[in-house]
Design an enzyme around this catalytic site. Structure first.
Site, PDB file in Angstrom:
ATOM      1  CG  HIS A  34       6.456  -3.217  -5.280  1.00  0.00           C
ATOM      2  ND1 HIS A  34       6.503  -3.418  -3.921  1.00  0.00           N
ATOM      3  CD2 HIS A  34       5.471  -2.304  -5.475  1.00  0.00           C
ATOM      4  CE1 HIS A  34       5.589  -2.664  -3.318  1.00  0.00           C
ATOM      5  NE2 HIS A  34       4.943  -1.973  -4.238  1.00  0.00           N
ATOM      6  CD  GLU A 116       4.866  -6.189  -6.737  1.00  0.00           C
ATOM      7  OE1 GLU A 116       6.039  -6.521  -7.006  1.00  0.00           O
ATOM      8  OE2 GLU A 116       4.401  -6.161  -5.582  1.00  0.00           O
ATOM      9  CG  HIS A 155       8.340  -2.160  -1.346  1.00  0.00           C
ATOM     10  ND1 HIS A 155       8.042  -3.487  -1.310  1.00  0.00           N
ATOM     11  CD2 HIS A 155       7.676  -1.599  -0.288  1.00  0.00           C
ATOM     12  CE1 HIS A 155       7.232  -3.726  -0.275  1.00  0.00           C
ATOM     13  NE2 HIS A 155       7.002  -2.601   0.357  1.00  0.00           N
ATOM     14  CG  ASP A 165      10.650  -4.660  -3.729  1.00  0.00           C
ATOM     15  OD1 ASP A 165      10.774  -4.503  -2.502  1.00  0.00           O
ATOM     16  OD2 ASP A 165       9.563  -4.590  -4.320  1.00  0.00           O
TER      17      ASP A 165
HETATM   18 ZN   LIG Z   1       7.908  -4.668  -2.979  1.00  0.00          ZN
END
Ligand SMILES: [Zn+2]
Length: 176
Positions: A34, A116, A155, A165
């Site tokens: 992400h 992330e 994602h 993303d």
């Molecule tokens: Zn995401």
């Protein structure tokens, strides 16, 4: 290295309350990548860390009204310098994917790990982030043989039409 409680030994640990148990017998076989920045395009990691711990002051920026009260998390966060933070044990289910499916299997949170990267859909990522990400992926693949190369996705690939993303600037050739 991942310790037996499921924490990466060289990550900065920030325990998020936003997790629960994976379903019984679910094999970890997917990595979801992400991007995140709070507010958008602010690449300081502090607000993201607070957000994942339910400590973000939603009054502190106008944008935060859009995410007010959301309870989310990710297993890992990599900031712009390449520093790695961990919020949820890899053995627990973090809340990062939302409504999602991979190879016709729904609810990717059940069987995935979320990573992330501080960044956005509009800006290239830093080399240090790729270096850390590559090292992290290697450790995770060694720990969970069910994660094959083709099981490392963005994602946007598991929530098509809903999420964009890690975005067009994410360079897949650097990790594949
Ligand atoms: Zn995401």
């Amino acid at each position: 290295m991942i310790n037996k409680e499921g924490w990466l030994t060289n990550a900065e640990k920030h325990i998020s309350p936003n997790f629960d148990q994976r379903p019984k017998n679910s094999e970890i076989k997917l990595i979801v990548i992400h991007n995140i920045s709070l507010p958008p395009e602010n690449f300081e990691p502090d607000n993201v860390k607070k957000f994942f711990k339910n400590e973000l002051d939603f009054e502190s920026h106008e944008f935060f009204q859009e995410i007010r009260g959301l309870k989310v998390s990710s297993h890992f966060l990599i900031d712009r310098s390449g520093k790695i933070y961990q919020f949820v044990s890899v053995y627990d289910r973090a809340w990062h994917a939302g409504i999602s499916s991979f190879n016709d299997q729904e609810n990717c949170n059940d069987f995935s790990l979320g990573i992330e990267l501080i960044g956005s859909d509009n800006t290239p990522f830093e080399d240090n982030q790729y270096v850390s990400l590559e090292g992290l992926i290697e450790i995770l693949c060694n720990s969970f043989p069910g994660i094959r190369k083709e099981n490392i996705v963005g994602h946007s690939e598991i929530a098509a039409g809903r999420k964009t993303d890690p975005g067009p600037f994410f360079d897949w050739s650097k990790i594949r």
